[in-house]
Design an enzyme around this catalytic site. Structure first.
Site, short mmCIF file in Angstrom:
data_model
loop_
_atom_site.label_atom_id
_atom_site.label_comp_id
_atom_site.label_asym_id
_atom_site.label_seq_id
_atom_site.Cartn_x
_atom_site.Cartn_y
_atom_site.Cartn_z
N SER A 269 -9.70 -0.71 7.28
CA SER A 269 -9.18 -0.59 5.92
C SER A 269 -8.46 -1.80 5.35
O SER A 269 -8.12 -1.80 4.17
CB SER A 269 -8.24 0.61 5.82
OG SER A 269 -9.01 1.77 5.71
N LYS B 146 0.85 -1.20 0.00
CA LYS B 146 0.00 0.00 0.00
C LYS B 146 0.88 1.24 0.00
O LYS B 146 1.93 1.27 0.67
CB LYS B 146 -0.89 -0.04 1.25
CG LYS B 146 -1.93 1.06 1.34
CD LYS B 146 -2.81 0.85 2.56
CE LYS B 146 -3.88 1.92 2.70
NZ LYS B 146 -4.74 1.69 3.89
N SER C 170 -9.65 1.75 3.06
CA SER C 170 -8.78 2.49 2.18
C SER C 170 -7.76 1.61 1.44
O SER C 170 -7.18 2.08 0.46
CB SER C 170 -8.03 3.56 2.97
OG SER C 170 -7.20 2.96 3.96
#
Ligand code: GLN
Length: 445
Positions: free
Chosen positions: A151, A52, A127
């Site tokens: 997330s 990420k 997210s």
């Protein structure tokens, strides 16, 4: 293989922000040579991983999906990234996300949204939407995400993959761009529970560079996957079944029957403060974010506004241009909640609610080994359907946020489909007892 899938699918999915193709191929070639020499191999030897884009990578662009960091090339690796290198996985690239990890649909990325591989008109969740979509689409073998209020688990659930949020403090946050420091945790997003155990093994452990890192012994997670769950006591919070999509509820009940047939026992319990979790979370997370994001001032990192008149003007212009609307909303909300005269009514009150929520979990874990429920109240929603309605968007996190506030570990695994879209089942464990939720989820899978 990962790059072949990327070539074939990435244009439609949008999971990556930066690819590391030259670096990955060079590393793969180095590993090939090593294999030929017959040397000892790392735990994740040769496995393609996506990370990420809020974890800093030396020399590899790290944007947090924000315009503010659109030119930021870190000069060091975060601890998890160093550990992935030590374990000899191959970094494929940096994955798309909601800007600064604020969001639940990946539509807050300031570059481009991510599409759910199961239905390109739907969100992948957020997210860590890029991480979940990349794994679901085979564009990485597995990935790292971060979870502040859901997330990792929510996008894993929407994309039909496994997502594990470890206990707060188990995985170092050194080199993770901070959103809400008392909540942020890095964890695996994988195709199955066994891979989650191996990836967790590679990244867990004490790190003196993170003051919140816990000094605990790290067990062998894969050896916990025995298949034996006889006698495990499962609590099912009634609040987690209220208001969820009926197809999701039916799928969870079916999963409980299966767990029962494998020898576990379950009972319904109450976590009475669940309904206050979302409100408390958005005050606490936004307050911490407003403080953490003050480092983005146009001087120290990232983009600096042109033509600023003086120092204050430079801050103002850089922040106005650099941050997107959701990030600004959180900074304003958090600054308000922390301000003199409002602190007691909002921030302090939310801290007290957090304590009550944690107590709900502590009391339940006195009698039960694991808490089980759905990961999300619905399956993946249509792109664009909630972008103008932040409150509806915030409510998607109702079943993941309490865990984050309590700091305990939780794992989402696929447990069926509703109208062709994946459903996630959440296994919540005692602090630092990842082994038990991995064992239970592995037996279920
Ligand atoms: N969707 C939640 C939020 O917007 C959770 C985000 C996260 O876990 N990073 O804050």
């Amino acid at each position: 293989e990962a790059f072949a899938k990327i070539g074939e699918r990435e244009e439609r999915i949008g999971a990556y922000l930066t690819l590391n193709e030259a670096g990955a191929r060079a590393e793969a070639a180095r590993l090939d040579d090593k294999l030929a020499r017959g040397e000892d191999l790392g735990l994740l030897f040769g496995l393609p991983i996506g990370v990420k884009d809020n974890m800093v990578t030396e020399g590899l662009r790290t944007t947090c999906a924000s315009q503010f960091l659109s030119n930021y090339d870190p000069i060091y690796d975060g601890t998890v990234v160093s550990k992935l290198k030590q374990a000899e996985s191959v970094m494929i690239g940096k994955l798309n996300m909601d800007e600064f990890a604020m969001g639940g649909s990946n539509e807050n990325s300031s570059f481009h949204p991510v599409r759910n591989p199961w239905d390109l008109n739907r969100v992948p969740g957020g997210s860590s939407g890029g991480s979940a979509a990349a794994v679901a689409a085979g564009e990485a073998y597995f990935a790292l995400g971060s979870d502040t209020g859901g997330s990792i688990r929510q996008p894993a659930s929407y994309c039909g993959v496994v997502g594990l949020k470890p206990t707060y403090g188990l995985v170092s946050r050194y080199g993770l761009v901070a959103f809400a420091s008392s909540l942020d945790q890095i964890g695996p997003i994988t195709k199955n529970v066994e891979d989650a155990a191996y990836l967790l093994q590679a990244i867990a452990g004490y790190d003196p560079k993170d003051s919140t890192s816990a000094q605990v012994d790290i067990p062998n997670y894969a050896s916990a996957l025995t298949g034996d769950i006889a006698g495990l006591r499962i609590a099912v919070p009634k609040e987690y079944l209220e208001g969820v999509d009926p197809q999701i509820k039916a799928s969870v009940m079916e999963a409980l029957r299966l767990l029962e047939s494998l020898g576990a026992v379950w009972e319904e319990v109450s976590l009475p403060h669940t309904e206050y979790a979302v409100a408390a979370y958005y005050l606490l997370a936004s307050s911490e974010a407003s403080s953490n994001l003050s480092r983005f001032d146009g001087v120290r990192y990232g983009v600096r506004a042109d033509h600023a008149g003086g120092l204050l003007d430079l801050y103002h212009e850089s922040r106005s241009q650099g941050f997107g609307p959701e990030v600004k909303r959180r900074i304003m909300l958090g600054t308000y909640a922390l301000s003199s005269g409002y602190y007691d009514a909002y921030y302090l009150k939310a801290q007290k609610v957090r304590t009550l929520i944690k107590r709900d979990f502590d009391q339940t874990f006195e009698k039960y080994d694991v808490i089980v429920g759905p990961t999300t109240p619905t399956t993946a929603f249509q792109l664009g359907s909630q972008v103008d309605d932040p409150l509806t968007m915030y409510l998607n996190d109702i079943l993941t946020i309490p865990v984050s506030l309590a700091g305990v570990p939780a794992l989402s695994v696929p447990c069926g489909f509703a109208d062709g879209l994946p459903i996630g089942l959440q296994f919540i464990g005692k602090a630092f007892d990842e082994s038990t939720i991995l064992r239970l989820a592995h037996a279920f899978e």
